[in-house]
Design an enzyme around this catalytic site. Structure first.
Site, PDB file in Angstrom:
ATOM      1  N   ASP A   1      16.512 -24.411 -26.205  1.00 38.87           N
ATOM      2  CA  ASP A   1      15.897 -25.732 -26.128  1.00 38.87           C
ATOM      3  C   ASP A   1      15.186 -25.957 -24.791  1.00 38.87           C
ATOM      4  OD1 ASP A   1      15.872 -28.451 -27.439  1.00 38.87           O
ATOM      5  OD2 ASP A   1      16.778 -29.001 -25.531  1.00 38.87           O
TER       6      ASP A   1
ATOM      7  N   ASP B   1      21.645 -23.156 -31.238  1.00 39.38           N
ATOM      8  CA  ASP B   1      20.787 -23.821 -30.270  1.00 39.38           C
ATOM      9  C   ASP B   1      21.467 -23.780 -28.906  1.00 39.38           C
ATOM     10  OD1 ASP B   1      18.585 -25.697 -29.584  1.00 39.38           O
ATOM     11  OD2 ASP B   1      18.635 -26.123 -31.731  1.00 39.38           O
TER      12      ASP B   1
ATOM     13  N   GLU C   1      11.978 -22.365 -27.064  1.00 39.59           N
ATOM     14  CA  GLU C   1      11.126 -23.485 -27.451  1.00 39.59           C
ATOM     15  C   GLU C   1      10.063 -23.559 -26.360  1.00 39.59           C
ATOM     16  OE1 GLU C   1      11.242 -28.255 -28.490  1.00 39.59           O
ATOM     17  OE2 GLU C   1      12.588 -27.457 -26.974  1.00 39.59           O
TER      18      GLU C   1
ATOM     19  N   HIS D   1      12.666 -29.916 -36.916  1.00 39.36           N
ATOM     20  CA  HIS D   1      13.303 -31.234 -36.790  1.00 39.36           C
ATOM     21  C   HIS D   1      12.578 -32.158 -35.805  1.00 39.36           C
ATOM     22  CE1 HIS D   1      14.528 -29.033 -33.325  1.00 39.36           C
ATOM     23  NE2 HIS D   1      15.064 -30.116 -32.800  1.00 39.36           N
ATOM     24  N   ASP D   2      11.620 -31.633 -35.051  1.00 42.23           N
ATOM     25  CA  ASP D   2      10.868 -32.459 -34.102  1.00 42.23           C
ATOM     26  C   ASP D   2       9.496 -32.840 -34.629  1.00 42.23           C
ATOM     27  OD1 ASP D   2      12.833 -32.442 -32.130  1.00 42.23           O
ATOM     28  OD2 ASP D   2      12.120 -30.540 -31.302  1.00 42.23           O
TER      29      ASP D   2
HETATM   30  C1  GLC Z   1      13.908 -30.231 -27.851  1.00 41.07           C
HETATM   31  C2  GLC Z   1      14.611 -30.503 -29.158  1.00 41.07           C
HETATM   32  C3  GLC Z   1      14.529 -31.964 -29.443  1.00 41.07           C
HETATM   33  C4  GLC Z   1      15.253 -32.687 -28.337  1.00 41.07           C
HETATM   34  C5  GLC Z   1      14.716 -32.305 -26.962  1.00 41.07           C
HETATM   35  C6  GLC Z   1      15.653 -32.713 -25.885  1.00 41.07           C
HETATM   36  O1  GLC Z   1      12.576 -30.548 -27.904  1.00 41.07           O
HETATM   37  O2  GLC Z   1      14.050 -29.720 -30.177  1.00 41.07           O
HETATM   38  O3  GLC Z   1      15.049 -32.298 -30.697  1.00 41.07           O
HETATM   39  O4  GLC Z   1      15.116 -34.067 -28.521  1.00 41.07           O
HETATM   40  O5  GLC Z   1      14.558 -30.919 -26.829  1.00 41.07           O
HETATM   41  O6  GLC Z   1      16.804 -31.911 -25.920  1.00 41.07           O
END
Ligand code: GLC
Ligand code: CA
Length: 569
Positions: free
Chosen positions: A213, A111, A267, A342-343
């Site tokens: 991310d 990541d 992402e 995970h989100d």
């Molecule tokens: C992304 C991650 C998430 C995190 C956010 C802030 O969306 O996947 O888990 O809380 O970024 O870094």
């Protein structure tokens, strides 16, 4: 031959690329396997499960952040990009993990969290110490004597306010996420060079790419104008349209990415069908893939935070999103397919049916879907054994900053916290972060003796990897079988996708085609019998090759609950 919507399907034109053929398995390290009894998953835990990971048949592992972090947001707040989080182990453990994966033919992507750092990062400690510190412009500051800057929305702030006043220098700093996640200033070339250097450090160690991310957020208009009205219900969209975003991604590609044989995935928060190719059109030389957020709102009520519609979701909406995105990449670029991470909550609870009666069959249905669509599948750990939402009754059980701060926000603004807790049972992120269920011993075999950092789902006696190992008809072994099948047939990877019977509210059916080979996938997303209409398809020689019902007696004109069928035509 090719038609306008589905693009070319001529085998000779296929340029084979490893990351297009890969199945990615996502590991949330905190929750996978604890090796030292502190109740927190770690790198040695993952090392101890390498044979399991290999046995799945996956090609790439994506690890959520493993870097030094005070864990305000479980590692998404990094205090040292080149250090390993104490709780997760050491650099020697990391090197061993990478070697162990590579020796099994599995690649590793990490990541990359560079929209923001932790406020405990050295850069931020320097930056906040004085207005003329050399690191001052590594972050976004606004001098308070100019008054408060125009509003910016924060995703994790109790007051939704992305400007935090810091009295040390009488200034505000910007944080799109929590107060402990200040946004890095990409407009500063020194910052960019530091990031590129750090990326090379990991790539030179031999990692195989990055999941980036919230990367669409990195560029900001540093005059901070008020956010135009049209974005007020969609801040992510505004944040993802920064003025120099693509200049930075091109630069990153030139300076770092193009020098390695790797895969990169954004992402894609805030990105839509019109803007996606700006990231992944190969001619632009930016990134390889992106995952969009368009399924996230399906089946949720508007104007309320992550509130599920009591009537469930509309399957046609799901089909439309996946179909639209497939067509986006018909001519160029390459898509991704996922239903959980995970989100998000567990895919079984959100998109399938987590009741005792349908857990198994609907898990297999969703797995069939993920592994028969065009695009690289991102499969989330635990879904291969049918893990489901934990559905906490109390705010005390939640660890996630998103849930905790939203609860406080609702509480302080006089909202309905009971209703919020009910909604979170379906939609909270912690649902997918509970410890992996390895076996039916204490703590599901996740940890030897510690209290787990997040509670273990009580269903681990029934739902665990060990019991499924032995059962050839288990969800786990079905996942393995489907991966093997996907690998054995290029049609499932490169073949065109054509939606069939769109208006059918119960069944998702589509064709995959490469040259003369045509596969038909028929998926009944409902707990009752359903039929599908296949008017233009010649089924005379159709051969059923995969089914999630062991009797293999499936009929497309009379599908059983959650039945999934794959035919060769
Ligand atoms: C992304 C991650 C998430 C995190 C956010 C802030 O969306 O996947 O888990 O809380 O970024 O870094
Ligand atoms: Ca541990």
């Amino acid at each position: 031959m090719a038609n306008e919507q589905t693009g070319s399907n001529n085998n000779e034109e296929i340029e084979r690329v490893w990351w297009k053929e890969a199945v990615v398995y996502q590991i949330y390290p905190r929750s996978f396997k604890d090796s030292n009894g502190d109740g927190i998953g770690d790198l040695r835990g993952i090392i101890s499960k390498l044979d399991y990971i290999e046995s799945l048949g996956v090609d790439v592992v994506w690890l959520n952040p493993i870097f030094s972090s005070p864990n305000d947001d479980n590692g998404y707040d990094i205090s040292d990009y080149q250090g390993i989080m104490n709780e997760f182990g050491t650099m020697a453990d990391f090197d061993e993990l990478l070697k162990g994966l590579h020796s099994r033919g599995i690649k590793l992507i990490l990541d990359l969290v560079v929209n923001h750092s932790s406020d405990e990062h050295r850069w931020f400690r320097e930056s906040r110490s004085s207005r003329d510190n050399p690191y001052r412009n590594f972050y976004h500051w606004w001098p308070a004597e100019k008054g408060k800057p125009a509003n910016r929305f924060s995703f994790f702030d109790v007051n939704n306010d992305a400007w935090k006043y810091d009295d040390r220098t009488n200034s505000y700093y910007l944080h799109y996420f929590s107060q402990k996640q200040p946004d890095l200033n990409w407009e500063n070339p020194h910052l960019r060079n530091e990031i590129y250097r750090m990326m090379r450090f990991w790539l030179d160690k031999g990692i195989d790419g990055f999941r980036m991310d919230v990367i669409p957020f990195i560029s900001k208009d540093t005059s901070y104008p008020p956010i135009p009205e049209q974005y007020h219900n969609d801040y992510a969209r505004y944040y993802s349209e920064g003025p120099f975003l693509h200049k930075y991604l091109k630069e990153m590609n030139r300076e770092v990415l193009c020098r390695y044989d790797i895969m990169t995935i954004a992402e894609g928060i805030g990105v839509n069908n019109e803007t996606a190719l700006n990231f992944v059109d190969p001619e632009r030389r930016e990134l390889n893939m992106l995952y969009h957020f368009d399924t996230l709102g399906i089946g949720l009520l508007p104007f309320e935070f992550k509130a599920p519609d009591p009537n469930g979701y509309n399957l046609i909406d799901l089909k439309d999103v996946f179909t639209r995105w497939d067509y986006t990449y018909a001519e160029k670029g390459w898509g991704t397919v996922y239903l959980a991470n995970h989100d998000n909550p567990r895919m079984l609870t959100r998109w399938g049916n987590d009741s005792e009666e349908f857990r198994e069959v609907s898990s297999k249905l969703l797995t069939t879907f993920l592994l028969t669509m065009r695009g690289t599948p991102y499969y989330y750990m635990g879904d291969e054994i049918g893990m489901s939402n934990i559905k906490f009754d109390s705010i005390e059980d939640y660890q996630d900053i998103e849930t905790r701060n939203m609860y406080l926000h609702i509480h302080r603004t006089g909202g309905d916290t009971n209703r919020f807790i009910e909604n979170q049972k379906i939609t909270a992120r912690d649902n997918s972060r509970t410890p992996f269920q390895w076996d039916n011993t204490d703590n599901a075999g996740f940890t030897q003796n510690g209290t787990t950092w997040l509670k273990v789902n009580k269903n681990y006696n029934k739902v665990n990897a060990s019991s499924q190992e032995k059962d050839p008809g288990s969800i786990l072994n079905y996942f393995r079988k489907l991966i093997k099948y996907r690998k054995s047939d290029l049609t499932l990877i490169y073949g065109t996708y054509t939606l069939i019977d769109r208006e059918n509210p119960n069944v998702y059916a589509y064709k995959r085609q490469l040259d003369d080979e045509v596969l038909l996938v028929v998926l009944n997303f409902k707990p009752h019998e359903s039929t599908v209409s296949l008017p233009d398809i010649d089924l005379s020689s159709a051969k059923l090759i995969i089914s999630n019902y062991e009797d293999m007696k499936g009929r497309y004109d009379k599908l059983r609950p959650y039945e999934a069928l794959i035919y060769a035509l």
